[in-house]
Design an enzyme around this catalytic site. Sequence first.
Site, PDB file in Angstrom:
ATOM      1  N   LYS A  13       0.827  -1.218   0.000  1.00  0.00           N
ATOM      2  CA  LYS A  13       0.000   0.000   0.000  1.00  0.00           C
ATOM      3  C   LYS A  13       0.865   1.274   0.000  1.00  0.00           C
ATOM      4  O   LYS A  13       0.585   2.202  -0.731  1.00  0.00           O
ATOM      5  CB  LYS A  13      -0.912   0.056   1.235  1.00  0.00           C
ATOM      6  CG  LYS A  13      -2.021  -0.948   1.254  1.00  0.00           C
ATOM      7  CD  LYS A  13      -3.054  -0.608   2.329  1.00  0.00           C
ATOM      8  CE  LYS A  13      -2.495  -0.547   3.732  1.00  0.00           C
ATOM      9  NZ  LYS A  13      -1.930  -1.814   4.240  1.00  0.00           N
ATOM     10  N   ARG A  85     -10.076   1.316   8.627  1.00  0.00           N
ATOM     11  CA  ARG A  85      -9.672  -0.079   8.821  1.00  0.00           C
ATOM     12  C   ARG A  85     -10.821  -0.895   9.417  1.00  0.00           C
ATOM     13  O   ARG A  85     -10.714  -2.110   9.519  1.00  0.00           O
ATOM     14  CB  ARG A  85      -8.537  -0.158   9.846  1.00  0.00           C
ATOM     15  CG  ARG A  85      -7.167   0.247   9.376  1.00  0.00           C
ATOM     16  CD  ARG A  85      -6.404  -0.924   8.809  1.00  0.00           C
ATOM     17  NE  ARG A  85      -5.060  -1.172   9.265  1.00  0.00           N
ATOM     18  CZ  ARG A  85      -3.975  -0.491   8.990  1.00  0.00           C
ATOM     19  NH1 ARG A  85      -4.042   0.606   8.293  1.00  0.00           N
ATOM     20  NH2 ARG A  85      -2.805  -0.890   9.417  1.00  0.00           N
ATOM     21  N   ARG A 124      10.904  -6.832   4.286  1.00  0.00           N
ATOM     22  CA  ARG A 124      10.847  -5.385   4.544  1.00  0.00           C
ATOM     23  C   ARG A 124      11.552  -5.038   5.849  1.00  0.00           C
ATOM     24  O   ARG A 124      12.204  -4.016   5.960  1.00  0.00           O
ATOM     25  CB  ARG A 124       9.376  -4.927   4.594  1.00  0.00           C
ATOM     26  CG  ARG A 124       9.246  -3.435   4.827  1.00  0.00           C
ATOM     27  CD  ARG A 124       7.833  -2.974   4.676  1.00  0.00           C
ATOM     28  NE  ARG A 124       7.011  -3.259   5.835  1.00  0.00           N
ATOM     29  CZ  ARG A 124       5.719  -2.960   5.928  1.00  0.00           C
ATOM     30  NH1 ARG A 124       5.110  -2.405   4.914  1.00  0.00           N
ATOM     31  NH2 ARG A 124       5.037  -3.224   7.025  1.00  0.00           N
ATOM     32  N   ARG A 130      11.048  -1.820  10.800  1.00  0.00           N
ATOM     33  CA  ARG A 130       9.830  -1.465  11.538  1.00  0.00           C
ATOM     34  C   ARG A 130       9.661  -2.407  12.710  1.00  0.00           C
ATOM     35  O   ARG A 130       9.784  -3.616  12.555  1.00  0.00           O
ATOM     36  CB  ARG A 130       8.606  -1.560  10.609  1.00  0.00           C
ATOM     37  CG  ARG A 130       8.237  -0.226   9.996  1.00  0.00           C
ATOM     38  CD  ARG A 130       7.101  -0.347   9.036  1.00  0.00           C
ATOM     39  NE  ARG A 130       5.850  -0.846   9.624  1.00  0.00           N
ATOM     40  CZ  ARG A 130       4.673  -0.708   9.049  1.00  0.00           C
ATOM     41  NH1 ARG A 130       4.572  -0.083   7.896  1.00  0.00           N
ATOM     42  NH2 ARG A 130       3.591  -1.199   9.609  1.00  0.00           N
ATOM     43  N   ARG A 141      -1.180  -8.711  13.040  1.00  0.00           N
ATOM     44  CA  ARG A 141      -1.669  -7.726  12.057  1.00  0.00           C
ATOM     45  C   ARG A 141      -2.476  -8.411  10.949  1.00  0.00           C
ATOM     46  O   ARG A 141      -3.491  -7.886  10.495  1.00  0.00           O
ATOM     47  CB  ARG A 141      -0.500  -6.927  11.485  1.00  0.00           C
ATOM     48  CG  ARG A 141       0.060  -5.969  12.545  1.00  0.00           C
ATOM     49  CD  ARG A 141       1.463  -5.491  12.223  1.00  0.00           C
ATOM     50  NE  ARG A 141       1.537  -4.793  10.962  1.00  0.00           N
ATOM     51  CZ  ARG A 141       2.600  -4.841  10.143  1.00  0.00           C
ATOM     52  NH1 ARG A 141       3.644  -5.569  10.439  1.00  0.00           N
ATOM     53  NH2 ARG A 141       2.585  -4.161   9.038  1.00  0.00           N
TER      54      ARG A 141
HETATM   55  P1  AMP Z   1       0.264   0.534   8.658  1.00  0.00           P
HETATM   56  O1  AMP Z   1       1.471   1.395   8.459  1.00  0.00           O
HETATM   57  O2  AMP Z   1      -0.890   0.955   7.812  1.00  0.00           O
HETATM   58  O3  AMP Z   1       0.585  -0.938   8.530  1.00  0.00           O
HETATM   59  O4  AMP Z   1      -0.223   0.746  10.186  1.00  0.00           O
HETATM   60  C1  AMP Z   1       0.634   0.442  11.265  1.00  0.00           C
HETATM   61  C2  AMP Z   1      -0.169   0.378  12.539  1.00  0.00           C
HETATM   62  O5  AMP Z   1      -0.762   1.662  12.803  1.00  0.00           O
HETATM   63  C3  AMP Z   1      -1.335  -0.599  12.554  1.00  0.00           C
HETATM   64  O6  AMP Z   1      -0.925  -1.934  12.858  1.00  0.00           O
HETATM   65  C4  AMP Z   1      -2.202   0.001  13.668  1.00  0.00           C
HETATM   66  O7  AMP Z   1      -1.663  -0.264  14.948  1.00  0.00           O
HETATM   67  C5  AMP Z   1      -2.038   1.495  13.408  1.00  0.00           C
HETATM   68  N1  AMP Z   1      -3.071   2.004  12.470  1.00  0.00           N
HETATM   69  C6  AMP Z   1      -2.862   2.548  11.246  1.00  0.00           C
HETATM   70  N2  AMP Z   1      -4.026   2.916  10.680  1.00  0.00           N
HETATM   71  C7  AMP Z   1      -5.010   2.596  11.558  1.00  0.00           C
HETATM   72  C8  AMP Z   1      -6.422   2.696  11.553  1.00  0.00           C
HETATM   73  N3  AMP Z   1      -7.084   3.220  10.504  1.00  0.00           N
HETATM   74  N4  AMP Z   1      -7.095   2.258  12.643  1.00  0.00           N
HETATM   75  C9  AMP Z   1      -6.458   1.737  13.701  1.00  0.00           C
HETATM   76  N5  AMP Z   1      -5.122   1.592  13.776  1.00  0.00           N
HETATM   77  C10 AMP Z   1      -4.385   2.009  12.718  1.00  0.00           C
END
Ligand code: AMP
Length: 191
Positions: A13, A85, A124, A130, A141
Amino acid sequence: MNIILVGPPGAGKGTQAEFISNKFDLNKVSTGDLFRENIKKNTELGRKANEYVNSGKLVPDQIVTDMISDWLSSNDNWLLDGFPRTVKQAKSLDDILSSQNKVLNSVLLIDVPNHLLVNRLLERQKIEKRTDDDPQTIQVRIDTYEQETSLLIEYYNELGLLTKINGSQNIADVSVNIEKELLNIKKKINN
Ligand code: AMP
Protein backbone atom coordinates in the site's frame (compact mmCIF):
# COMPACT_ATOMS: atom_id res chain seq x y z
CA MET A 1 -10.80 12.68 -6.92
CA ASN A 2 -11.01 11.15 -3.43
CA ILE A 3 -9.68 7.62 -3.05
CA ILE A 4 -9.11 5.04 -0.32
CA LEU A 5 -6.41 2.39 -0.56
CA VAL A 6 -7.07 -0.87 1.32
CA GLY A 7 -5.02 -4.04 1.58
CA PRO A 8 -3.46 -6.45 4.04
CA PRO A 9 -0.15 -5.67 5.72
CA GLY A 10 2.57 -6.34 3.15
CA ALA A 11 0.29 -5.69 0.14
CA GLY A 12 2.47 -2.75 -0.94
CA LYS A 13 0.00 0.00 0.00
CA GLY A 14 2.74 2.48 0.96
CA THR A 15 4.63 2.05 -2.31
CA GLN A 16 1.48 2.26 -4.46
CA ALA A 17 0.14 5.20 -2.43
CA GLU A 18 3.33 7.10 -3.30
CA PHE A 19 2.90 6.19 -6.98
CA ILE A 20 -0.78 7.19 -7.08
CA SER A 21 -0.34 10.48 -5.26
CA ASN A 22 2.44 11.53 -7.67
CA LYS A 23 0.71 10.30 -10.84
CA PHE A 24 -2.71 11.79 -10.06
CA ASP A 25 -1.53 14.72 -7.96
CA LEU A 26 -3.46 13.65 -4.87
CA ASN A 27 -2.78 14.66 -1.27
CA LYS A 28 -1.77 11.50 0.52
CA VAL A 29 -2.11 10.61 4.16
CA SER A 30 -1.03 7.35 5.78
CA THR A 31 -2.42 6.80 9.27
CA GLY A 32 0.38 4.30 10.01
CA ASP A 33 3.01 6.92 9.06
CA LEU A 34 1.26 9.56 11.19
CA PHE A 35 1.29 7.22 14.19
CA ARG A 36 4.95 6.29 13.68
CA GLU A 37 5.93 9.99 13.42
CA ASN A 38 4.01 10.80 16.59
CA ILE A 39 5.53 7.85 18.45
CA LYS A 40 9.02 8.95 17.38
CA LYS A 41 8.39 12.51 18.56
CA ASN A 42 6.78 11.20 21.75
CA THR A 43 3.71 13.45 21.34
CA GLU A 44 0.55 12.86 23.36
CA LEU A 45 -1.02 11.12 20.34
CA GLY A 46 2.12 9.00 19.96
CA ARG A 47 1.99 7.93 23.59
CA LYS A 48 -1.67 6.94 23.19
CA ALA A 49 -0.98 4.93 20.01
CA ASN A 50 2.36 3.35 20.93
CA GLU A 51 1.16 0.21 22.68
CA TYR A 52 -1.32 -0.63 19.89
CA VAL A 53 1.02 0.01 16.98
CA ASN A 54 3.87 -1.97 18.51
CA SER A 55 1.69 -4.97 19.28
CA GLY A 56 0.04 -4.94 15.83
CA LYS A 57 -3.43 -4.13 17.16
CA LEU A 58 -5.69 -1.38 15.88
CA VAL A 59 -5.54 1.99 17.60
CA PRO A 60 -9.04 2.72 19.03
CA ASP A 61 -11.43 4.11 16.43
CA GLN A 62 -12.02 7.43 18.19
CA ILE A 63 -8.31 8.34 18.26
CA VAL A 64 -7.87 7.54 14.56
CA THR A 65 -11.08 9.24 13.51
CA ASP A 66 -10.23 12.49 15.34
CA MET A 67 -6.79 12.51 13.74
CA ILE A 68 -8.11 11.95 10.21
CA SER A 69 -11.01 14.36 10.65
CA ASP A 70 -8.49 17.14 11.37
CA TRP A 71 -6.50 16.25 8.29
CA LEU A 72 -9.56 16.08 6.01
CA SER A 73 -10.79 19.50 7.12
CA SER A 74 -7.73 21.08 5.49
CA ASN A 75 -7.27 18.75 2.49
CA ASP A 76 -9.22 17.97 -0.65
CA ASN A 77 -8.40 15.71 -3.62
CA TRP A 78 -6.89 12.96 -1.51
CA LEU A 79 -5.71 9.43 -1.14
CA LEU A 80 -6.17 7.74 2.24
CA ASP A 81 -3.69 4.95 2.98
CA GLY A 82 -4.59 2.77 5.96
CA PHE A 83 -7.85 4.47 6.89
CA PRO A 84 -10.56 3.33 7.37
CA ARG A 85 -9.67 -0.08 8.82
CA THR A 86 -13.04 -0.95 10.41
CA VAL A 87 -16.68 -0.52 9.40
CA LYS A 88 -17.07 1.88 12.34
CA GLN A 89 -14.28 4.04 10.94
CA ALA A 90 -15.88 3.86 7.47
CA LYS A 91 -19.19 5.10 8.88
CA SER A 92 -17.41 7.91 10.74
CA LEU A 93 -15.71 8.83 7.47
CA ASP A 94 -19.13 8.96 5.75
CA ASP A 95 -20.30 11.41 8.43
CA ILE A 96 -17.17 13.56 8.19
CA LEU A 97 -17.46 13.72 4.39
CA SER A 98 -21.13 14.64 4.37
CA SER A 99 -20.52 17.36 6.97
CA GLN A 100 -17.77 18.73 4.71
CA ASN A 101 -19.80 18.27 1.48
CA LYS A 102 -17.24 15.91 0.02
CA VAL A 103 -17.64 12.53 -1.68
CA LEU A 104 -15.62 9.34 -1.77
CA ASN A 105 -15.08 8.30 -5.41
CA SER A 106 -13.48 4.89 -5.11
CA VAL A 107 -11.90 2.26 -2.86
CA LEU A 108 -8.95 0.35 -4.31
CA LEU A 109 -8.24 -3.02 -2.74
CA ILE A 110 -4.75 -4.41 -3.31
CA ASP A 111 -5.48 -8.08 -3.00
CA VAL A 112 -2.64 -10.44 -1.99
CA PRO A 113 -3.01 -14.03 -0.74
CA ASN A 114 -1.88 -14.66 2.84
CA HIS A 115 1.01 -16.95 2.01
CA LEU A 116 2.87 -14.14 0.20
CA LEU A 117 2.45 -11.58 2.99
CA VAL A 118 4.67 -12.96 5.75
CA ASN A 119 7.77 -13.28 3.53
CA ARG A 120 7.27 -9.82 2.09
CA LEU A 121 7.05 -8.31 5.58
CA LEU A 122 10.11 -10.19 6.84
CA GLU A 123 12.05 -8.91 3.81
CA ARG A 124 10.85 -5.39 4.54
CA GLN A 125 12.01 -5.63 8.13
CA LYS A 126 15.59 -6.13 6.95
CA ILE A 127 15.42 -2.78 5.14
CA GLU A 128 13.00 -0.58 7.09
CA LYS A 129 13.46 -2.08 10.58
CA ARG A 130 9.83 -1.46 11.54
CA THR A 131 9.25 -2.69 15.08
CA ASP A 132 5.93 -4.28 14.07
CA ASP A 133 7.47 -6.44 11.32
CA ASP A 134 8.62 -9.26 13.63
CA PRO A 135 6.97 -12.68 13.03
CA GLN A 136 4.63 -12.57 16.05
CA THR A 137 3.36 -9.04 15.41
CA ILE A 138 3.00 -9.75 11.69
CA GLN A 139 0.61 -12.59 12.55
CA VAL A 140 -1.44 -10.32 14.85
CA ARG A 141 -1.67 -7.73 12.06
CA ILE A 142 -2.76 -10.30 9.47
CA ASP A 143 -5.37 -11.73 11.88
CA THR A 144 -6.63 -8.22 12.69
CA TYR A 145 -6.96 -7.51 8.99
CA GLU A 146 -8.99 -10.68 8.45
CA GLN A 147 -11.24 -10.05 11.42
CA GLU A 148 -11.84 -6.31 11.06
CA THR A 149 -10.78 -4.97 7.72
CA SER A 150 -12.28 -7.66 5.52
CA LEU A 151 -15.75 -6.56 6.71
CA LEU A 152 -14.90 -3.14 5.42
CA ILE A 153 -14.35 -4.62 1.98
CA GLU A 154 -17.90 -6.01 1.99
CA TYR A 155 -19.18 -2.62 3.13
CA TYR A 156 -17.62 -0.79 0.17
CA ASN A 157 -18.45 -3.57 -2.27
CA GLU A 158 -22.13 -3.23 -1.42
CA LEU A 159 -21.90 0.51 -1.99
CA GLY A 160 -20.47 -0.22 -5.46
CA LEU A 161 -17.24 1.62 -4.65
CA LEU A 162 -14.77 -1.26 -4.57
CA THR A 163 -12.17 -2.05 -7.24
CA LYS A 164 -9.93 -5.08 -6.75
CA ILE A 165 -6.33 -4.99 -7.95
CA ASN A 166 -4.22 -8.14 -8.19
CA GLY A 167 -1.38 -7.35 -5.78
CA SER A 168 0.54 -10.61 -6.31
CA GLN A 169 2.30 -9.21 -9.36
CA ASN A 170 5.49 -7.15 -9.28
CA ILE A 171 5.34 -3.51 -8.14
CA ALA A 172 5.44 -2.02 -11.66
CA ASP A 173 2.59 -4.24 -12.94
CA VAL A 174 0.43 -3.43 -9.92
CA SER A 175 1.03 0.28 -10.60
CA VAL A 176 0.03 -0.14 -14.27
CA ASN A 177 -3.27 -1.78 -13.24
CA ILE A 178 -3.98 0.86 -10.63
CA GLU A 179 -3.33 3.63 -13.13
CA LYS A 180 -5.76 2.06 -15.63
CA GLU A 181 -8.50 1.75 -13.01
CA LEU A 182 -8.01 5.28 -11.74
CA LEU A 183 -8.10 6.72 -15.26
CA ASN A 184 -11.49 5.00 -15.72
CA ILE A 185 -12.74 6.35 -12.43
CA LYS A 186 -11.52 9.84 -13.31
CA LYS A 187 -13.34 9.66 -16.65
CA LYS A 188 -16.59 8.68 -14.90
CA ILE A 189 -16.23 11.58 -12.43
CA ASN A 190 -15.71 14.06 -15.27
CA ASN A 191 -18.72 12.83 -17.27
P1 AMP B 1 0.26 0.53 8.66
O1 AMP B 1 1.47 1.40 8.46
O2 AMP B 1 -0.89 0.95 7.81
O3 AMP B 1 0.59 -0.94 8.53
O4 AMP B 1 -0.22 0.75 10.19
C1 AMP B 1 0.63 0.44 11.26
C2 AMP B 1 -0.17 0.38 12.54
O5 AMP B 1 -0.76 1.66 12.80
C3 AMP B 1 -1.33 -0.60 12.55
O6 AMP B 1 -0.92 -1.93 12.86
C4 AMP B 1 -2.20 0.00 13.67
O7 AMP B 1 -1.66 -0.26 14.95
C5 AMP B 1 -2.04 1.50 13.41
N1 AMP B 1 -3.07 2.00 12.47
C6 AMP B 1 -2.86 2.55 11.25
N2 AMP B 1 -4.03 2.92 10.68
C7 AMP B 1 -5.01 2.60 11.56
C8 AMP B 1 -6.42 2.70 11.55
N3 AMP B 1 -7.08 3.22 10.50
N4 AMP B 1 -7.09 2.26 12.64
C9 AMP B 1 -6.46 1.74 13.70
N5 AMP B 1 -5.12 1.59 13.78
C10 AMP B 1 -4.39 2.01 12.72
